[in-house]
Design an enzyme around this catalytic site. Structure first.
Site, mmCIF file in Angstrom:
data_model
loop_
_atom_site.group_PDB
_atom_site.id
_atom_site.type_symbol
_atom_site.label_atom_id
_atom_site.label_comp_id
_atom_site.label_asym_id
_atom_site.label_seq_id
_atom_site.Cartn_x
_atom_site.Cartn_y
_atom_site.Cartn_z
ATOM 1 N N LYS A 266 2.546 39.772 -3.031
ATOM 2 C CA LYS A 266 1.145 39.484 -3.285
ATOM 3 C C LYS A 266 0.267 40.612 -2.748
ATOM 4 C CE LYS A 266 -0.204 35.188 -2.975
ATOM 5 N NZ LYS A 266 -0.406 34.891 -4.398
ATOM 6 N N GLU B 273 2.356 40.712 -7.931
ATOM 7 C CA GLU B 273 0.996 40.315 -8.304
ATOM 8 C C GLU B 273 0.066 41.518 -8.306
ATOM 9 O OE1 GLU B 273 -1.442 36.819 -6.451
ATOM 10 O OE2 GLU B 273 -1.969 38.641 -5.369
ATOM 11 N N ARG C 144 0.821 -1.210 0.000
ATOM 12 C CA ARG C 144 0.000 0.000 0.000
ATOM 13 C C ARG C 144 0.859 1.266 0.000
ATOM 14 N NH1 ARG C 144 -3.089 1.983 -2.598
ATOM 15 N NH2 ARG C 144 -4.118 -0.049 -2.579
ATOM 16 N N LYS D 227 0.758 25.038 -3.761
ATOM 17 C CA LYS D 227 -0.444 24.375 -3.255
ATOM 18 C C LYS D 227 -0.227 22.863 -3.285
ATOM 19 C CE LYS D 227 -3.397 28.176 -4.761
ATOM 20 N NZ LYS D 227 -4.471 28.632 -5.660
ATOM 21 N N ASP E 159 -3.503 38.275 -11.760
ATOM 22 C CA ASP E 159 -4.318 37.340 -10.996
ATOM 23 C C ASP E 159 -5.800 37.530 -11.300
ATOM 24 O OD1 ASP E 159 -4.718 35.301 -9.034
ATOM 25 O OD2 ASP E 159 -5.343 36.847 -7.620
#
Length: 290
Positions: free
Chosen positions: A175, A204, A108, A143, A225
């Site tokens: 950002k 951004e 597994r 992410k 964005d």
């Protein structure tokens, strides 16, 4: 168009797999595999084949070295494909020989790594094959599942995608939450370049209202964005007029339809969290014979 803003994750080592594989080893069998030890003797040998139940791109074979070590050398792995290579349904991807009890214990864990990472590589390759030839650079993001960052980005690379920054230390990205605390984009860009000369700086913006201020700051990469296509066209043309060498990146809700439209912008980078956070396990199976 396999490129990267920073050094690409083009290879991995056993050290990259070991912490996660060891955690999986302890988690999956904290004492004994009570099923297998009740049914089979410790000296029983077997052979197993990792079979492809669908077409895909291999990634994650490096985990086998760690699993061999954790099983005290009781298992020998031989892969018929290298990471990044394509296989088709019905192919034997790998062969395993050795202790039957060890084989059953690692089954597994092996599949979880290979199915997950090969799933990322396979979905990336489909997107790159369809849109990469049109001049779009398909990029990953941060992410990723905790602990899997380097492996997931390696899987994107194996699928033909390009790597964005590995972590917060490698490349600066200003950002919206950073930008909101300054009167002009020039200020944070200048501060970063003063503290970390030579590092790439990405800025951004989320509207055309921020475009001129952003261009005056002269970042290496301008991220658009959640821009629609008409606004992307305006921003792209204006940015290239101002600085032909600036890199343009698009992000936010990227769909196949939008990728098709973005192909009109030569060299644009498209960051897609989808590559690593919406993947599915590729269908691989381990068939054991004694």
């Amino acid at each position: 168009m396999k490129r990267a803003y920073t050094k690409p994750i083009a290879e991995t080592s056993a050290e990259d797999y070991y912490p996660l594989a060891k955690m999986a080893w302890d988690e999956d069998c904290p004492d004994q595999d009570i099923t297998s030890v009740s049914l089979f003797s410790p000296d029983q040998k077997a052979i197993a084949y990792l079979n492809a139940r669908e077409e895909g791109i291999l990634c994650g074979s490096g985990v086998a070295q760690v699993l061999s070590k954790l099983s005290a050398g009781d298992l020998q792995f031989h892969f018929f494909f290298k990471d990044g290579e394509k296989f088709v349904k019905g192919d034997k991807v790998a062969e395993i020989q050795g202790s039957l009890l060890s084989m059953l214990r690692v089954e597994r864990i092996l599949l979880n790594f290979l199915q997950y990472l090969s799933g990322i590589s396979t979905s990336t390759r489909k997107i790159v094959d369809q849109y990469g030839s049109k001049g779009i650079m398909i990029l990953d993001t941060r992410k990723t599942l905790p602990g899997y960052r380097k492996l997931a980005k390696y899987a994107v690379y194996c699928g033909g995608g390009a790597n964005h920054r590995l972590d917060l230390s490698e490349m600066a990205m200003i950002k919206d939450n950073h930008l909101a605390l300054f009167a002009s984009a020039k200020i944070p860009v200048g501060k970063i370049r003063s503290n970390f000369p030579g590092r790439m700086v990405e800025l951004e913006i989320d509207s055309l209202d921020q475009l001129e201020d952003a261009l005056e700051a002269e970042p290496d990469v301008l991220m658009l964005d959640n821009f629609n296509i008409p606004d992307t066209r305006i921003a792209f043309q204006r940015a290239k007029e101002k600085n032909p060498k600036i890199l343009i990146e698009c992000s936010g809700g990227i769909t196949p339809e939008k990728l098709e439209a973005l192909s009109e912008f030569p060299g644009v980078g498209v960051s897609m969290g989808y590559l690593t956070h919406t993947t599915r396990f590729l269908d691989l199976g381990l068939d054991i014979r004694t």
